[in-house]
Design a protein around this motif. Structure first.
Motif, PDB file in Angstrom:
ATOM      1  N   ASP A 114     116.099 178.010  62.930  1.00 47.49           N
ATOM      2  CA  ASP A 114     117.323 177.259  62.655  1.00 47.49           C
ATOM      3  C   ASP A 114     117.256 175.913  63.384  1.00 47.49           C
ATOM      4  O   ASP A 114     116.266 175.609  64.044  1.00 47.49           O
ATOM      5  CB  ASP A 114     118.560 178.044  63.129  1.00 47.49           C
ATOM      6  N   GLU A 116     119.720 171.925  64.198  1.00 45.99           N
ATOM      7  CA  GLU A 116     120.865 171.060  63.966  1.00 45.99           C
ATOM      8  C   GLU A 116     120.361 169.676  63.586  1.00 45.99           C
ATOM      9  O   GLU A 116     119.587 169.056  64.306  1.00 45.99           O
ATOM     10  CB  GLU A 116     121.713 170.972  65.233  1.00 45.99           C
ATOM     11  N   LYS A 133     124.066 172.190  59.878  1.00 45.23           N
ATOM     12  CA  LYS A 133     123.321 173.321  60.421  1.00 45.23           C
ATOM     13  C   LYS A 133     122.138 173.576  59.494  1.00 45.23           C
ATOM     14  O   LYS A 133     122.291 173.615  58.278  1.00 45.23           O
ATOM     15  CB  LYS A 133     124.214 174.551  60.484  1.00 45.23           C
ATOM     16  N   GLU A 135     119.404 176.354  58.540  1.00 44.96           N
ATOM     17  CA  GLU A 135     119.244 177.795  58.704  1.00 44.96           C
ATOM     18  C   GLU A 135     118.050 178.323  57.917  1.00 44.96           C
ATOM     19  O   GLU A 135     117.706 177.803  56.863  1.00 44.96           O
ATOM     20  CB  GLU A 135     120.509 178.520  58.227  1.00 44.96           C
TER      21      GLU A 135
END
Length: 192
Positions: A114, A116, A133, A135
């Motif tokens: 994951d 940011e 985000k 993912e």
């Protein structure tokens, strides 16, 4: 910093840059989607059919070096032609005047599979910072021995920030279209 530390840091940095590669979006396995609340009670989903992205990705560290995208606002699709025409109009995207919206990554912070992604989103000529985000980053070699990467981008914006201000008040309170828009993008890309 001593000499050994400097050399080690330089080697790690150069190895990371050597592993980075440019990827092309696989449009048949990608979806640029959004969700917005309608009449305060349900979600309406839509997507954009025409888009492109520049992706510089390091599969070894699962880190994005660069990520930028362009979406054609005229390609909006919610499944209802009359609504899509309204979304293309001056009330929303003003597609004739502003045919494209863009995203340009400014930073990326990895966290395993994951991360940011921060960047600037421009709609109707208005640019605002957004955080997405990232993912489920996955990598694989496909049937043709090409490297592929897949991931999801999720975030939200306030449409009022981008002058997408049309709305109607409901008789018993509330509005026809919520201000918050959820962004959900599913990407699959192939190394050039």
């Amino acid at each position: 910093m001593n000499f050994v530390t400097k050399v080690t840091s330089a080697l790690i940095l150069s190895m990371g840059l050597a592993n980075a590669a440019i990827y092309d979006v696989d449009a048949s396995h990608t979806n640029v989607g959004f969700t917005v609340k309608h009449m305060m009670i349900t979600n309406v989903n839509g997507n954009f059919a025409t888009y492109d992205a520049n992706i510089d990705f390091d599969p070894a560290t699962k880190t994005f070096k660069t990520f930028s995208a362009t979406v054609e606002t005229n390609s909006i699709n919610t499944g209802i032609e009359k609504r899509d025409d309204h979304l293309r109009s001056e009330d929303f995207f003003a597609s004739e005047k502003f045919p494209k919206m863009t995203f340009e990554m400014t930073s990326y912070k990895a966290d395993g599979d994951d991360g940011e992604m921060k960047g600037n989103l421009t709609i109707r000529g208005i640019t605002k910072p957004v955080t997405l985000k990232v993912e489920d980053i996955g990598t694989i070699k496909d049937f043709k021995n090409q490297n592929r990467v897949g991931f999801s981008l999720k975030g939200k914006i306030n449409r009022m920030d981008y002058d997408l201000k049309w709305n109607k008040a409901l008789e018993l309170g509330g509005v026809a279209v919520a201000e918050e828009v959820k962004i959900t993008v599913e990407v699959e890309a192939v190394e050039k």
